[in-house]
Design a protein around this motif. Sequence first.
Motif, PDB file in Angstrom:
ATOM      1  N   GLY A  30      -7.678   0.952   3.990  1.00 22.24           N
ATOM      2  CA  GLY A  30      -8.804   1.096   3.083  1.00 22.24           C
ATOM      3  C   GLY A  30      -8.503   1.831   1.787  1.00 22.24           C
ATOM      4  O   GLY A  30      -9.401   2.023   0.970  1.00 22.24           O
ATOM      5  N   TYR A  31      -7.242   2.232   1.575  1.00 21.75           N
ATOM      6  CA  TYR A  31      -6.888   2.895   0.313  1.00 21.75           C
ATOM      7  C   TYR A  31      -7.289   2.005  -0.846  1.00 21.75           C
ATOM      8  O   TYR A  31      -7.041   0.801  -0.841  1.00 21.75           O
ATOM      9  CB  TYR A  31      -5.390   3.199   0.281  1.00 21.75           C
ATOM     10  CG  TYR A  31      -4.926   3.828  -1.010  1.00 21.75           C
ATOM     11  CD1 TYR A  31      -5.216   5.154  -1.295  1.00 21.75           C
ATOM     12  CD2 TYR A  31      -4.197   3.091  -1.941  1.00 21.75           C
ATOM     13  CE1 TYR A  31      -4.802   5.738  -2.487  1.00 21.75           C
ATOM     14  CE2 TYR A  31      -3.771   3.665  -3.129  1.00 21.75           C
ATOM     15  CZ  TYR A  31      -4.075   4.990  -3.394  1.00 21.75           C
ATOM     16  OH  TYR A  31      -3.659   5.572  -4.578  1.00 21.75           O
ATOM     17  N   ASP A  73      -7.672  -4.570 -11.965  1.00 24.89           N
ATOM     18  CA  ASP A  73      -8.754  -4.657 -10.989  1.00 24.89           C
ATOM     19  C   ASP A  73      -8.537  -3.668  -9.847  1.00 24.89           C
ATOM     20  O   ASP A  73      -7.424  -3.190  -9.617  1.00 24.89           O
ATOM     21  CB  ASP A  73      -8.840  -6.074 -10.408  1.00 24.89           C
ATOM     22  CG  ASP A  73      -9.259  -7.083 -11.451  1.00 24.89           C
ATOM     23  OD1 ASP A  73     -10.206  -6.800 -12.202  1.00 24.89           O
ATOM     24  OD2 ASP A  73      -8.619  -8.156 -11.523  1.00 24.89           O
ATOM     25  N   VAL A  74      -9.591  -3.402  -9.095  1.00 28.18           N
ATOM     26  CA  VAL A  74      -9.505  -2.531  -7.920  1.00 28.18           C
ATOM     27  C   VAL A  74      -9.009  -3.350  -6.736  1.00 28.18           C
ATOM     28  O   VAL A  74      -9.524  -4.426  -6.446  1.00 28.18           O
ATOM     29  CB  VAL A  74     -10.881  -1.906  -7.599  1.00 28.18           C
ATOM     30  CG1 VAL A  74     -10.817  -1.114  -6.298  1.00 28.18           C
ATOM     31  CG2 VAL A  74     -11.333  -1.010  -8.738  1.00 28.18           C
ATOM     32  N   TRP A  75      -7.990  -2.833  -6.088  1.00 31.38           N
ATOM     33  CA  TRP A  75      -7.429  -3.433  -4.878  1.00 31.38           C
ATOM     34  C   TRP A  75      -7.702  -2.474  -3.723  1.00 31.38           C
ATOM     35  O   TRP A  75      -7.620  -1.258  -3.887  1.00 31.38           O
ATOM     36  CB  TRP A  75      -5.914  -3.623  -5.025  1.00 31.38           C
ATOM     37  CG  TRP A  75      -5.514  -4.697  -6.002  1.00 31.38           C
ATOM     38  CD1 TRP A  75      -5.877  -4.792  -7.317  1.00 31.38           C
ATOM     39  CD2 TRP A  75      -4.664  -5.804  -5.745  1.00 31.38           C
ATOM     40  NE1 TRP A  75      -5.308  -5.891  -7.895  1.00 31.38           N
ATOM     41  CE2 TRP A  75      -4.546  -6.531  -6.947  1.00 31.38           C
ATOM     42  CE3 TRP A  75      -3.985  -6.246  -4.623  1.00 31.38           C
ATOM     43  CZ2 TRP A  75      -3.786  -7.687  -7.047  1.00 31.38           C
ATOM     44  CZ3 TRP A  75      -3.213  -7.392  -4.723  1.00 31.38           C
ATOM     45  CH2 TRP A  75      -3.125  -8.109  -5.925  1.00 31.38           C
ATOM     46  N   ASN A  76      -8.019  -3.025  -2.553  1.00 29.17           N
ATOM     47  CA  ASN A  76      -8.283  -2.238  -1.363  1.00 29.17           C
ATOM     48  C   ASN A  76      -7.344  -2.684  -0.252  1.00 29.17           C
ATOM     49  O   ASN A  76      -7.278  -3.880   0.059  1.00 29.17           O
ATOM     50  CB  ASN A  76      -9.727  -2.431  -0.895  1.00 29.17           C
ATOM     51  CG  ASN A  76     -10.717  -2.037  -1.961  1.00 29.17           C
ATOM     52  OD1 ASN A  76     -10.859  -0.874  -2.266  1.00 29.17           O
ATOM     53  ND2 ASN A  76     -11.389  -3.014  -2.544  1.00 29.17           N
ATOM     54  N   CYS A  77      -6.649  -1.727   0.333  1.00 25.88           N
ATOM     55  CA  CYS A  77      -5.746  -2.048   1.440  1.00 25.88           C
ATOM     56  C   CYS A  77      -6.568  -2.580   2.607  1.00 25.88           C
ATOM     57  O   CYS A  77      -7.562  -1.969   3.010  1.00 25.88           O
ATOM     58  CB  CYS A  77      -4.967  -0.804   1.859  1.00 25.88           C
ATOM     59  SG  CYS A  77      -3.894  -1.090   3.290  1.00 25.88           S
ATOM     60  N   ALA A  78      -6.164  -3.718   3.154  1.00 26.70           N
ATOM     61  CA  ALA A  78      -6.871  -4.336   4.274  1.00 26.70           C
ATOM     62  C   ALA A  78      -6.655  -3.565   5.567  1.00 26.70           C
ATOM     63  O   ALA A  78      -7.399  -3.741   6.524  1.00 26.70           O
ATOM     64  CB  ALA A  78      -6.411  -5.786   4.445  1.00 26.70           C
ATOM     65  N   ASN A  79      -5.669  -2.658   5.608  1.00 28.74           N
ATOM     66  CA  ASN A  79      -5.369  -1.901   6.823  1.00 28.74           C
ATOM     67  C   ASN A  79      -6.022  -0.518   6.814  1.00 28.74           C
ATOM     68  O   ASN A  79      -6.813  -0.197   7.687  1.00 28.74           O
ATOM     69  CB  ASN A  79      -3.858  -1.764   7.003  1.00 28.74           C
ATOM     70  CG  ASN A  79      -3.497  -1.017   8.267  1.00 28.74           C
ATOM     71  OD1 ASN A  79      -3.881  -1.426   9.361  1.00 28.74           O
ATOM     72  ND2 ASN A  79      -2.772   0.072   8.123  1.00 28.74           N
ATOM     73  N   CYS A 130       0.839  -1.193   0.000  1.00 32.05           N
ATOM     74  CA  CYS A 130       0.000   0.000   0.000  1.00 32.05           C
ATOM     75  C   CYS A 130       0.879   1.251   0.000  1.00 32.05           C
ATOM     76  O   CYS A 130       1.762   1.386   0.856  1.00 32.05           O
ATOM     77  CB  CYS A 130      -0.917   0.013   1.222  1.00 32.05           C
ATOM     78  SG  CYS A 130      -1.957   1.488   1.324  1.00 32.05           S
ATOM     79  N   PRO A 131       0.642   2.181  -0.947  1.00 29.75           N
ATOM     80  CA  PRO A 131       1.452   3.396  -0.996  1.00 29.75           C
ATOM     81  C   PRO A 131       1.137   4.368   0.143  1.00 29.75           C
ATOM     82  O   PRO A 131       1.910   5.288   0.400  1.00 29.75           O
ATOM     83  CB  PRO A 131       1.089   4.012  -2.351  1.00 29.75           C
ATOM     84  CG  PRO A 131      -0.263   3.489  -2.670  1.00 29.75           C
ATOM     85  CD  PRO A 131      -0.329   2.125  -2.048  1.00 29.75           C
ATOM     86  N   SER A 171      -1.420  -6.578   2.716  1.00 30.79           N
ATOM     87  CA  SER A 171      -2.619  -7.415   2.643  1.00 30.79           C
ATOM     88  C   SER A 171      -3.732  -6.595   1.997  1.00 30.79           C
ATOM     89  O   SER A 171      -3.900  -5.409   2.313  1.00 30.79           O
ATOM     90  CB  SER A 171      -3.064  -7.861   4.040  1.00 30.79           C
ATOM     91  OG  SER A 171      -2.115  -8.710   4.624  1.00 30.79           O
ATOM     92  N   PHE A 172      -4.515  -7.248   1.125  1.00 35.73           N
ATOM     93  CA  PHE A 172      -5.499  -6.515   0.334  1.00 35.73           C
ATOM     94  C   PHE A 172      -6.807  -7.283   0.217  1.00 35.73           C
ATOM     95  O   PHE A 172      -6.824  -8.503   0.304  1.00 35.73           O
ATOM     96  CB  PHE A 172      -4.939  -6.265  -1.075  1.00 35.73           C
ATOM     97  CG  PHE A 172      -3.573  -5.675  -1.051  1.00 35.73           C
ATOM     98  CD1 PHE A 172      -3.385  -4.314  -0.892  1.00 35.73           C
ATOM     99  CD2 PHE A 172      -2.454  -6.486  -1.146  1.00 35.73           C
ATOM    100  CE1 PHE A 172      -2.116  -3.769  -0.844  1.00 35.73           C
ATOM    101  CE2 PHE A 172      -1.171  -5.950  -1.096  1.00 35.73           C
ATOM    102  CZ  PHE A 172      -1.008  -4.583  -0.945  1.00 35.73           C
ATOM    103  N   ASN A 173      -7.876  -6.550  -0.001  1.00 32.57           N
ATOM    104  CA  ASN A 173      -9.175  -7.123  -0.333  1.00 32.57           C
ATOM    105  C   ASN A 173      -9.375  -6.906  -1.827  1.00 32.57           C
ATOM    106  O   ASN A 173      -9.308  -5.767  -2.305  1.00 32.57           O
ATOM    107  CB  ASN A 173     -10.289  -6.432   0.452  1.00 32.57           C
ATOM    108  CG  ASN A 173     -10.142  -6.634   1.940  1.00 32.57           C
ATOM    109  OD1 ASN A 173      -9.937  -7.744   2.401  1.00 32.57           O
ATOM    110  ND2 ASN A 173     -10.237  -5.562   2.697  1.00 32.57           N
ATOM    111  N   VAL A 174      -9.571  -7.994  -2.555  1.00 34.23           N
ATOM    112  CA  VAL A 174      -9.746  -7.929  -4.006  1.00 34.23           C
ATOM    113  C   VAL A 174     -10.856  -8.898  -4.411  1.00 34.23           C
ATOM    114  O   VAL A 174     -11.223  -9.781  -3.644  1.00 34.23           O
ATOM    115  CB  VAL A 174      -8.447  -8.266  -4.763  1.00 34.23           C
ATOM    116  CG1 VAL A 174      -7.363  -7.247  -4.469  1.00 34.23           C
ATOM    117  CG2 VAL A 174      -7.948  -9.646  -4.403  1.00 34.23           C
TER     118      VAL A 174
END
Length: 67
Positions: free
Chosen positions: A56-57, A48-54, A4-5, A11-14
């Motif tokens: 939310g970015y 695809d869209v990736w969401n940071c699990a920490n 995550c930048p 870890s990510f939600n995809v």
Amino acid sequence: MKKCPKCGCQSFNVTAHVTQDWVVDEYGNFLRCEDDCVEVTHRPDDEDVWNCANCGYSASGKEFNIH
């Protein structure tokens, strides 16, 4: 490799696309799932869209690539 930048989490939600085996009634209506993941038809990629699990970015997968 991805990170995550914003917070550095790795870890990510995809969303992935999978096929499932269902039990259906005589009309083809879903009754229950027999196998949650028979086959993966699309793995998450850089488009695809990736969401940071920490934190939310949320952005396209390519925004998380470590250079």
